[in-house]
Design an enzyme around this catalytic site. Structure first.
Site, PDB file in Angstrom:
ATOM      1  N   THR A  54      38.311  43.413  39.815  1.00 35.20           N
ATOM      2  CA  THR A  54      37.394  42.459  40.449  1.00 35.20           C
ATOM      3  C   THR A  54      38.069  42.051  41.755  1.00 35.20           C
ATOM      4  OG1 THR A  54      38.480  40.614  39.387  1.00 35.20           O
ATOM      5  CG2 THR A  54      36.603  41.530  38.224  1.00 35.20           C
ATOM      6  N   THR A  55      37.460  41.561  42.756  1.00 31.15           N
ATOM      7  CA  THR A  55      36.059  41.241  42.997  1.00 31.15           C
ATOM      8  C   THR A  55      35.624  42.025  44.238  1.00 31.15           C
ATOM      9  OG1 THR A  55      36.369  39.035  42.067  1.00 31.15           O
ATOM     10  CG2 THR A  55      34.524  39.300  43.594  1.00 31.15           C
TER      11      THR A  55
END
Length: 281
Positions: A54-55
């Site tokens: 992520t992100t």
């Protein structure tokens, strides 16, 4: 399907027979076990602990689009890797940012790259950006069985549409559902915080420089509230991956360019810890 060069020195008939322009269709017919979604997992108790990435964030601006990602991968409450690569070129005019099961996501990106290259070689022309987005949607849908076992891949796809002469962004869910985003988008565990930051900072008519600064600010905000998202690490010289796609094609910012943007964001946040209240820059 493997070539037997010891006996005849020729490729198997599968490689010489005219067929679909889809590389996935070719694998499905001749060696389906190589497709991620066709593999059988052993029975397990609970969720499999594997690195997750992520992100990912994206912002469009007049003339193109910016796609960026942080560098942290987590495995449960542990940082599995601090400098993982999450943003990859799909072809000359598009890129993919990966969130979800890291190993499976990287494999899916490589397969997607082959899919686009195979189509271009067979058909003698590039897929439209819309067509590329649809092909990626099909690949994600084929991974639904893995996703139901906790091995989900949820990418963000962005590119420059040479027909419409503008940058476009596409987001997906685990079932392969596709949505075109307007202006900005985010995916991954820190996406809620990144999207909130972009909502306040985004405006029409951004320059390329402002757009690249915006995505780094959004990733900084995401890292400030989400433990799975890694912010700019000045001590280790680990900075977000920032890519720009325009009519000139795909370009990844150098480490010096990214570090300069990250340092300016960090210096500004020392003066305004809660972030800019009015203007973007």
């Amino acid at each position: 399907m493997e070539a037997n060069t010891r006996s005849t020195g020729r490729l198997p008939a599968a490689f010489l027979t005219p067929g679909s322009s889809s590389f996935m269709d070719f694998l499905s017919e001749h060696q389906p076990e190589m497709l991620p979604g066709k593999r059988q997992l052993p029975p397990t108790q609970g969720v499999i602990e594997v690195p997750h990435g992520t992100t990912i964030v994206a912002v469009s601006f007049p003339g193109g689009v910016v796609l960026a990602g942080d560098r942290r991968a987590t495995m449960g409450n542990v940082i599995a890797q601090r400098d993982i690569e999450k943003v990859f070129p799909a072809d000359e005019y598009s890129a993919v940012g990966i969130a979800g099961t890291a190993g499976l996501a990287v494999e899916m990106v490589k397969l997607f790259q082959l899919e686009l290259e195979h189509f271009e070689k067979v058909e003698g022309a590039q897929l439209s950006l819309e067509g590329k987005a649809n092909r990626l949607s099909t690949m994600i849908r084929s991974n639904l069985g893995m996703a139901m076992q906790g091995l989900a891949v949820v990418p963000l796809f962005a590119g420059y549409d040479v027909d419409r002469e503008k940058g476009r962004i596409f987001s997906y869910d685990v079932t392969g559902g596709r949505s075109e985003e307007q202006g900005y988008a985010a995916t991954g565990s820190g996406s809620v915080f990144a999207r909130s930051a972009m909502k306040k900072l985004f405006r029409g008519g951004l320059s390329e420089s402002e757009a690249t600064t915006l995505v780094v600010q959004a990733l900084y905000d995401a890292a400030d509230d989400d433990s799975a998202t890694g912010g700019p690490d000045v001590a280790r010289r680990i900075y977000p991956i920032v890519t720009v796609i325009t009519e000139d094609g795909f370009r990844r910012l150098t480490e010096d360019e990214t570090s300069e943007i990250a340092r300016s964001v960090l210096e500004r946040r020392l003066e305004q810890p809660d972030g800019p209240r009015a203007a973007l820059l």
